[in-house]
Design a protein around this motif. Structure first.
Motif, PDB file in Angstrom:
ATOM      1  N   LEU A 170       0.959  -1.199   0.025  1.00 44.96           N
ATOM      2  CA  LEU A 170      -0.018  -0.036  -0.079  1.00 44.96           C
ATOM      3  C   LEU A 170       0.807   1.268  -0.017  1.00 44.96           C
ATOM      4  N   VAL A 171       1.662   1.333   0.929  1.00 43.67           N
ATOM      5  CA  VAL A 171       2.695   2.400   1.211  1.00 43.67           C
ATOM      6  C   VAL A 171       3.489   2.704  -0.349  1.00 43.67           C
ATOM      7  N   VAL A 172       3.958   1.525  -0.617  1.00 43.73           N
ATOM      8  CA  VAL A 172       4.953   1.655  -2.071  1.00 43.73           C
ATOM      9  C   VAL A 172       4.133   2.088  -3.205  1.00 43.73           C
ATOM     10  N   ILE A 173       2.810   1.605  -3.510  1.00 43.24           N
ATOM     11  CA  ILE A 173       2.109   1.891  -4.568  1.00 43.24           C
ATOM     12  C   ILE A 173       1.659   3.343  -4.507  1.00 43.24           C
ATOM     13  N   VAL A 174       0.842   3.904  -3.319  1.00 45.50           N
ATOM     14  CA  VAL A 174       0.502   5.322  -3.118  1.00 45.50           C
ATOM     15  C   VAL A 174       1.543   6.000  -3.067  1.00 45.50           C
ATOM     16  N   CYS A 175       2.630   5.933  -2.565  1.00 50.73           N
ATOM     17  CA  CYS A 175       3.684   7.008  -2.807  1.00 50.73           C
ATOM     18  C   CYS A 175       4.475   6.994  -4.045  1.00 50.73           C
ATOM     19  N   MET A 176       4.529   5.801  -4.813  1.00 52.51           N
ATOM     20  CA  MET A 176       4.802   5.824  -6.263  1.00 52.51           C
ATOM     21  C   MET A 176       3.665   6.692  -7.103  1.00 52.51           C
ATOM     22  N   SER A 177       2.518   6.443  -6.938  1.00 50.86           N
ATOM     23  CA  SER A 177       1.612   7.110  -7.663  1.00 50.86           C
ATOM     24  C   SER A 177       1.602   8.588  -7.398  1.00 50.86           C
ATOM     25  N   ARG A 178       1.893   9.053  -6.325  1.00 51.57           N
ATOM     26  CA  ARG A 178       2.074  10.501  -5.858  1.00 51.57           C
ATOM     27  C   ARG A 178       3.169  10.855  -6.627  1.00 51.57           C
ATOM     28  N   PHE A 179       4.235  10.276  -6.470  1.00 51.57           N
ATOM     29  CA  PHE A 179       5.578  10.867  -7.040  1.00 51.57           C
ATOM     30  C   PHE A 179       5.300  11.129  -8.686  1.00 51.57           C
ATOM     31  N   VAL A 180       4.438   9.909  -9.418  1.00 52.45           N
ATOM     32  CA  VAL A 180       4.515   9.979 -10.687  1.00 52.45           C
ATOM     33  C   VAL A 180       3.351  11.338 -10.921  1.00 52.45           C
ATOM     34  N   LYS A 181       2.407  11.343 -10.020  1.00 45.58           N
ATOM     35  CA  LYS A 181       1.205  12.354 -10.271  1.00 45.58           C
ATOM     36  C   LYS A 181       1.906  13.979 -10.092  1.00 45.58           C
ATOM     37  N   PHE A 182       3.234  13.834  -9.394  1.00 48.20           N
ATOM     38  CA  PHE A 182       3.675  15.274  -9.273  1.00 48.20           C
ATOM     39  C   PHE A 182       4.291  15.790 -10.697  1.00 48.20           C
ATOM     40  N   PHE A 183       4.778  14.810 -11.351  1.00 45.88           N
ATOM     41  CA  PHE A 183       5.256  15.415 -12.734  1.00 45.88           C
ATOM     42  C   PHE A 183       4.061  15.498 -13.914  1.00 45.88           C
ATOM     43  N   LEU A 184       2.946  14.784 -13.562  1.00 38.20           N
ATOM     44  CA  LEU A 184       1.845  15.062 -14.617  1.00 38.20           C
ATOM     45  C   LEU A 184       0.816  16.143 -14.213  1.00 38.20           C
ATOM     46  N   SER A 185       0.939  16.365 -13.050  1.00 38.68           N
ATOM     47  CA  SER A 185       0.055  17.542 -12.582  1.00 38.68           C
ATOM     48  C   SER A 185      -0.048  18.894 -13.459  1.00 38.68           C
ATOM     49  N   PRO A 186       1.252  19.472 -13.599  1.00 33.86           N
ATOM     50  CA  PRO A 186       1.498  20.712 -14.482  1.00 33.86           C
ATOM     51  C   PRO A 186       0.854  20.504 -15.860  1.00 33.86           C
ATOM     52  N   ILE A 187       0.742  19.576 -16.411  1.00 29.30           N
ATOM     53  CA  ILE A 187       0.030  19.186 -17.615  1.00 29.30           C
ATOM     54  C   ILE A 187      -1.496  18.713 -17.598  1.00 29.30           C
ATOM     55  N   LYS A 188      -1.850  18.839 -16.307  1.00 30.31           N
ATOM     56  CA  LYS A 188      -3.356  18.354 -16.084  1.00 30.31           C
ATOM     57  C   LYS A 188      -3.977  17.110 -16.518  1.00 30.31           C
ATOM     58  N   GLN A 189      -2.933  16.278 -16.406  1.00 24.96           N
ATOM     59  CA  GLN A 189      -3.245  14.602 -16.445  1.00 24.96           C
ATOM     60  C   GLN A 189      -4.083  13.859 -15.333  1.00 24.96           C
ATOM     61  N   PRO A 190      -5.156  13.290 -15.474  1.00 29.28           N
ATOM     62  CA  PRO A 190      -5.760  12.785 -14.350  1.00 29.28           C
ATOM     63  C   PRO A 190      -4.959  11.845 -13.643  1.00 29.28           C
ATOM     64  N   ALA A 191      -5.366  11.676 -12.275  1.00 27.87           N
ATOM     65  CA  ALA A 191      -4.797  10.735 -11.467  1.00 27.87           C
ATOM     66  C   ALA A 191      -4.668   9.167 -12.047  1.00 27.87           C
ATOM     67  N   VAL A 192      -5.583   8.673 -12.954  1.00 26.67           N
ATOM     68  CA  VAL A 192      -5.524   7.343 -13.315  1.00 26.67           C
ATOM     69  C   VAL A 192      -4.484   7.131 -13.972  1.00 26.67           C
ATOM     70  N   ILE A 193      -3.958   8.022 -14.739  1.00 23.85           N
ATOM     71  CA  ILE A 193      -2.543   7.894 -15.343  1.00 23.85           C
ATOM     72  C   ILE A 193      -1.558   7.738 -14.677  1.00 23.85           C
ATOM     73  N   ALA A 194      -1.448   8.518 -13.683  1.00 19.42           N
ATOM     74  CA  ALA A 194      -0.265   8.374 -12.598  1.00 19.42           C
ATOM     75  C   ALA A 194      -0.065   7.015 -12.111  1.00 19.42           C
ATOM     76  N   GLU A 195      -1.367   6.625 -11.590  1.00 21.64           N
ATOM     77  CA  GLU A 195      -1.499   5.279 -10.802  1.00 21.64           C
ATOM     78  C   GLU A 195      -1.199   4.181 -11.694  1.00 21.64           C
ATOM     79  N   THR A 196      -1.575   4.106 -12.958  1.00 19.97           N
ATOM     80  CA  THR A 196      -1.347   3.053 -13.952  1.00 19.97           C
ATOM     81  C   THR A 196       0.235   2.956 -14.214  1.00 19.97           C
TER      82      THR A 196
END
Length: 466
Positions: free
Chosen positions: A63-89
């Protein structure tokens, strides 16, 4: 692989994991193993080694590894307004066999095969709650706005992609599926037809909100069309899944009719009773009893739809649709559940999609040519079909193309559908990987295309032509 009676610590387990042998515990070892678990690391326990009768430590690490990795990827995708599902996958793909799975012992330690059923259980539990929230967002009153135009766009935008998807399925079935494929071509092409015709309503709603399009003419028609599309897609998928699970057409028909009958039961019996209780409770939005009843209906419905032979998530979805909207009760439930579901459970489910995606299995030029073909066909079918329907409803070209691009967003609904097909052995790992890539690409391009084609200066200016 097996653990001997003399193996009283977990160093032997680590060695066995390194050899790739399965862990089997003898009944006579249970007492010693239980003592190790209860004593913690001071008794020789390695908390990173999965133990079937004590899966919680491994699940917490996952859980910790997945959630933290998802947040890490989302940090880079947020400036281009990509939805969270992209980062999570993408985080799941990074953690899976495509990337970090090549690190020695990483997968065997963090995501060992015996631990995945527990991860899958928790992610599906969260998915039932998420589909309940999706059902809550599908307010039937919203469909009355621009109903005729929305129906035209939705049905045309589903028919063309379904036909094209069914056509492409022959190529996928011929070149991507093993000769021993057990479910047959009929179920395969039906499933892929539904997969190509889907629009992700929850992701689309968030994209429209972020782009400030929700209250515009384009946004209003698109969200209504997506709602019709979403509801129709789930009905078609329920029919396909019932056909897959039943094994014969007649039983599948009975399964679908039972699901339809249960839907009417929820709509015409459970909903009025729940609405009456909600009115009797006074301030129902603050009532723990009403919240308790709503959740119990969700879980009982999930059990019933699963027992019928469709899938548990349909029970959650149906319950969300029939929840009363009066007095802000639906909003109150969403407010209570949305954060825990979106922060913890959804990353698990979509990261699990990534863990299942082995891009390395697409190891030849033909496979990547098929990936390109699938992406092009998916985009053309959805964008052209919806654009043509929007133009028929007397929208201008710029608005029509924008509607097509928005409806092309497949997002998390597509990934849910693909996982259902993968679990039911309708599609192989290679087809699954191809369709996941298609879902990511179609979702990823939505915001950039719409921002370019329909910038704020054109909002609600229907007289402007492209």
């Amino acid at each position: 692989m097996y653990i001997s009676q003399n193996m009283s610590d977990q160093s032997g387990i680590i060695k066995q994991l390194a050899t790739g042998a399965p862990l089997l515990f003898h009944a006579e070892d249970d007492h010693n193993n239980q003592s190790i678990v209860e004593g913690g690391f001071l008794s020789g326990r390695n908390p990173f080694v999965f133990v079937p009768f004590a899966p919680l430590p491994t699940f917490i690490v996952q859980l910790v590894v997945i959630v933290c990795m998802s947040r890490f990827v989302k940090f880079f995708l947020s400036p281009i307004k990509q939805p969270a599902v992209i980062a999570e996958t993408i985080s799941g793909i990074i953690l899976g066999p495509t990337c970090m799975g090549h690190i020695p012992y990483f997968s065997d330690t963090i995501f060992s095969k015996p631990s995945l059923p527990f991860l899958n259980l928790m992610s599906n539990f969260g998915l039932v709650l998420f589909l309940f929230l999706v059902g809550l967002e599908l307010d039937p009153r919203m469909l009355k706005k621009s109903l005729r135009n929305s129906l035209t766009i939705s049905l045309t935008g589903m028919a063309l992609p379904f036909a094209l998807g069914a056509g492409v399925s022959y190529i996928l079935y011929t070149y991507m599926e093993p000769p021993s494929h057990q479910n047959g071509f009929t179920k395969y092409f039906l499933f892929l037809g539904v997969s190509f015709s889907i629009t992700a309503f929850p992701v689309l709603a968030r994209i429209l909100t972020e782009l400030e399009l929700l209250k515009t003419k384009v946004g209003s028609i698109t969200i209504s069309a997506a709602a019709v599309d979403d509801a129709t897609s789930w009905c078609l998928l329920a029919l396909v899944i019932s056909l897959i699970n039943a094994g014969s057409g007649l039983i599948a028909l009975y399964v679908f009719l039972m699901g339809l009958g249960y839907s009417f039961f929820l709509l015409f019996i459970v909903r009025p009773m729940f609405a009456w209780l909600l009115r009797r409770s006074g301030d129902g939005t603050q009532s723990h009893v009403m919240m308790f009843l709503a959740l119990m209906i969700v879980f009982v419905s999930a059990f019933i739809t699963d027992a019928i032979g469709i899938h548990a998530i349909f029970g959650g979805f149906l319950t969300g649709i029939i929840m009363p909207r009066e007095g802000g009760f639906a909003f109150h439930i969403t407010e209570k559940l949305e954060d825990i579901v979106s922060i913890l459970f959804l990353p698990l489910y979509f990261a699990l999609s990534g863990l299942r995606t082995s891009i390395g299995s697409l190891d030849d030029p033909l496979s990547w040519a098929i990936v390109l073909l699938v992406i092009c066909v998916a985009c053309f079918g959805k964008i052209f079909g919806c654009m043509l329907a929007a133009k028929i409803t007397k929208m201008n070209w710029r608005e029509s193309i924008t509607v097509g691009c928005l409806m092309n967003c497949k997002g998390l609904v597509e990934l849910i559908v693909l996982n259902l097909g993968y679990d039911a052995h309708v599609i192989s790992q290679r087809t699954f990987a191809i369709m996941v890539i298609m879902a990511l690409v179609t979702t990823f391009i939505t915001v950039p295309l719409v921002s370019y084609i329909y910038p704020p200066v054109y909002h609600d200016k229907s007289d402007i032509q492209l």
